[in-house]
Design a protein around this motif. Structure first.
Motif, PDB file in Angstrom:
ATOM      1  N   ILE A   1      -9.042  -0.750 -23.745  1.00 24.79           N
ATOM      2  CA  ILE A   1      -7.903  -0.506 -22.866  1.00 24.79           C
ATOM      3  C   ILE A   1      -7.821  -1.564 -21.770  1.00 24.79           C
ATOM      4  N   ILE A   2      -8.953  -2.049 -21.319  1.00 31.55           N
ATOM      5  CA  ILE A   2      -8.953  -3.135 -20.334  1.00 31.55           C
ATOM      6  C   ILE A   2      -8.325  -4.382 -20.954  1.00 31.55           C
TER       7      ILE A   2
ATOM      8  N   LYS B   1      -8.050   3.687 -15.678  1.00 33.76           N
ATOM      9  CA  LYS B   1      -8.061   4.119 -14.278  1.00 33.76           C
ATOM     10  C   LYS B   1      -8.881   3.158 -13.421  1.00 33.76           C
ATOM     11  N   ALA B   2     -10.066   2.834 -13.886  1.00 32.35           N
ATOM     12  CA  ALA B   2     -10.942   1.947 -13.113  1.00 32.35           C
ATOM     13  C   ALA B   2     -10.377   0.536 -13.019  1.00 32.35           C
ATOM     14  N   PHE B   3      -9.947  -0.018 -14.153  1.00 32.79           N
ATOM     15  CA  PHE B   3      -9.502  -1.397 -14.131  1.00 32.79           C
ATOM     16  C   PHE B   3      -8.151  -1.575 -13.446  1.00 32.79           C
ATOM     17  N   SER B   4      -7.260  -0.598 -13.562  1.00 33.50           N
ATOM     18  CA  SER B   4      -5.972  -0.730 -12.874  1.00 33.50           C
ATOM     19  C   SER B   4      -6.185  -0.729 -11.363  1.00 33.50           C
ATOM     20  N   ASN B   5      -7.158   0.041 -10.881  1.00 23.87           N
ATOM     21  CA  ASN B   5      -7.478   0.014  -9.445  1.00 23.87           C
ATOM     22  C   ASN B   5      -8.060  -1.333  -9.036  1.00 23.87           C
ATOM     23  N   VAL B   6      -8.943  -1.881  -9.867  1.00 19.59           N
ATOM     24  CA  VAL B   6      -9.529  -3.195  -9.583  1.00 19.59           C
ATOM     25  C   VAL B   6      -8.437  -4.266  -9.582  1.00 19.59           C
ATOM     26  N   LEU B   7      -7.554  -4.223 -10.580  1.00 20.69           N
ATOM     27  CA  LEU B   7      -6.474  -5.204 -10.677  1.00 20.69           C
ATOM     28  C   LEU B   7      -5.519  -5.086  -9.495  1.00 20.69           C
ATOM     29  N   ASN B   8      -5.209  -3.867  -9.097  1.00 18.39           N
ATOM     30  CA  ASN B   8      -4.340  -3.632  -7.940  1.00 18.39           C
ATOM     31  C   ASN B   8      -4.984  -4.212  -6.673  1.00 18.39           C
TER      32      ASN B   8
ATOM     33  N   GLY C   1     -13.051   7.227 -22.882  1.00 13.98           N
ATOM     34  CA  GLY C   1     -13.410   5.872 -22.484  1.00 13.98           C
ATOM     35  C   GLY C   1     -12.176   5.072 -22.086  1.00 13.98           C
ATOM     36  N   ALA C   2     -11.097   5.235 -22.844  1.00 12.54           N
ATOM     37  CA  ALA C   2      -9.853   4.527 -22.533  1.00 12.54           C
ATOM     38  C   ALA C   2      -9.263   5.004 -21.212  1.00 12.54           C
TER      39      ALA C   2
END
Length: 191
Positions: free
Chosen positions: A34-35, A95-102, A89-90
């Protein structure tokens, strides 16, 4: 930009790993796939293939359909459990990566754009139309499909490279993107 381009290019040429049926690995595969889908130029399915999880995930889907057709609760339950683990996992990954990207866009916009542009540049190898197939694999339907390929120049291509058509469509694609951007700027300036 250069480091992201090299990394993305490397991802397109690396040889895939073996497969595993471990639940933790399945969760990790959903997380990573998903990332990859969020990042431009990198395919989640291709990442699953690289880490050796693609065949396993496709097998789970086949197992799910077999369980439905046969009305076998054991097969269906096992497939649903594995699909839920992959999906979890997805969900955690997005959730984790969208926060990091934001956060990255808010605090390091230019660097983030450079990295994302680098990913797209490096991934161009994957869509290069002229390839030499080095190795094949059998897909879930039993069909032989290219597995490991090497990009080659059009004049080394075995068959008709259709270079003229490729150039025309490349230019056409560029012009369409340019026109869309031009119209978006016109609309923004009118507002």
């Amino acid at each position: 930009l250069v480091i992201a381009s090299i990394l993305s290019y490397w991802i397109t040429i690396v040889e895939p790993m073996g497969t595993t049926d471990n639940n933790f690995f399945l969760f990790f595969a959903g997380f990573i796939a998903i990332i990859a889908m969020i990042l431009p130029g990198i395919s989640g399915a291709f990442i699953l293939l690289l880490i050796g999880a693609y065949a396993g995930v496709m097998g789970i889907i086949t197992q799910l359909s077999d369980g439905l057709v046969l009305m076998d609760i054991d097969i269906l339950g096992g497939a649903l459990l594995k699909l839920i683990i992959f999906g979890a996992g997805a969900i955690v990954g997005i959730k984790a990566f969208s926060n990091v990207l934001n956060w990255m866009f808010k605090h390091h916009k230019n660097l983030t754009l450079a990295v994302l542009t680098g990913f797209m540049i490096g991934a161009l190898n994957k869509i290069w139309p002229w390839k030499e197939v080095l190795e094949y694999r059998i897909d879930s339907a039993g069909v032989k499909v290219p597995f490991i390929e090497k990009s080659i120049l059009p004049y080394h291509y075995d068959g008709d490279p259709q270079l003229f058509l490729a150039i025309i469509f490349g230019v056409l694609g560029f012009l369409i993107i340019f026109l869309i951007e031009f119209l978006a700027n016109l609309k923004t300036n009118k507002s």
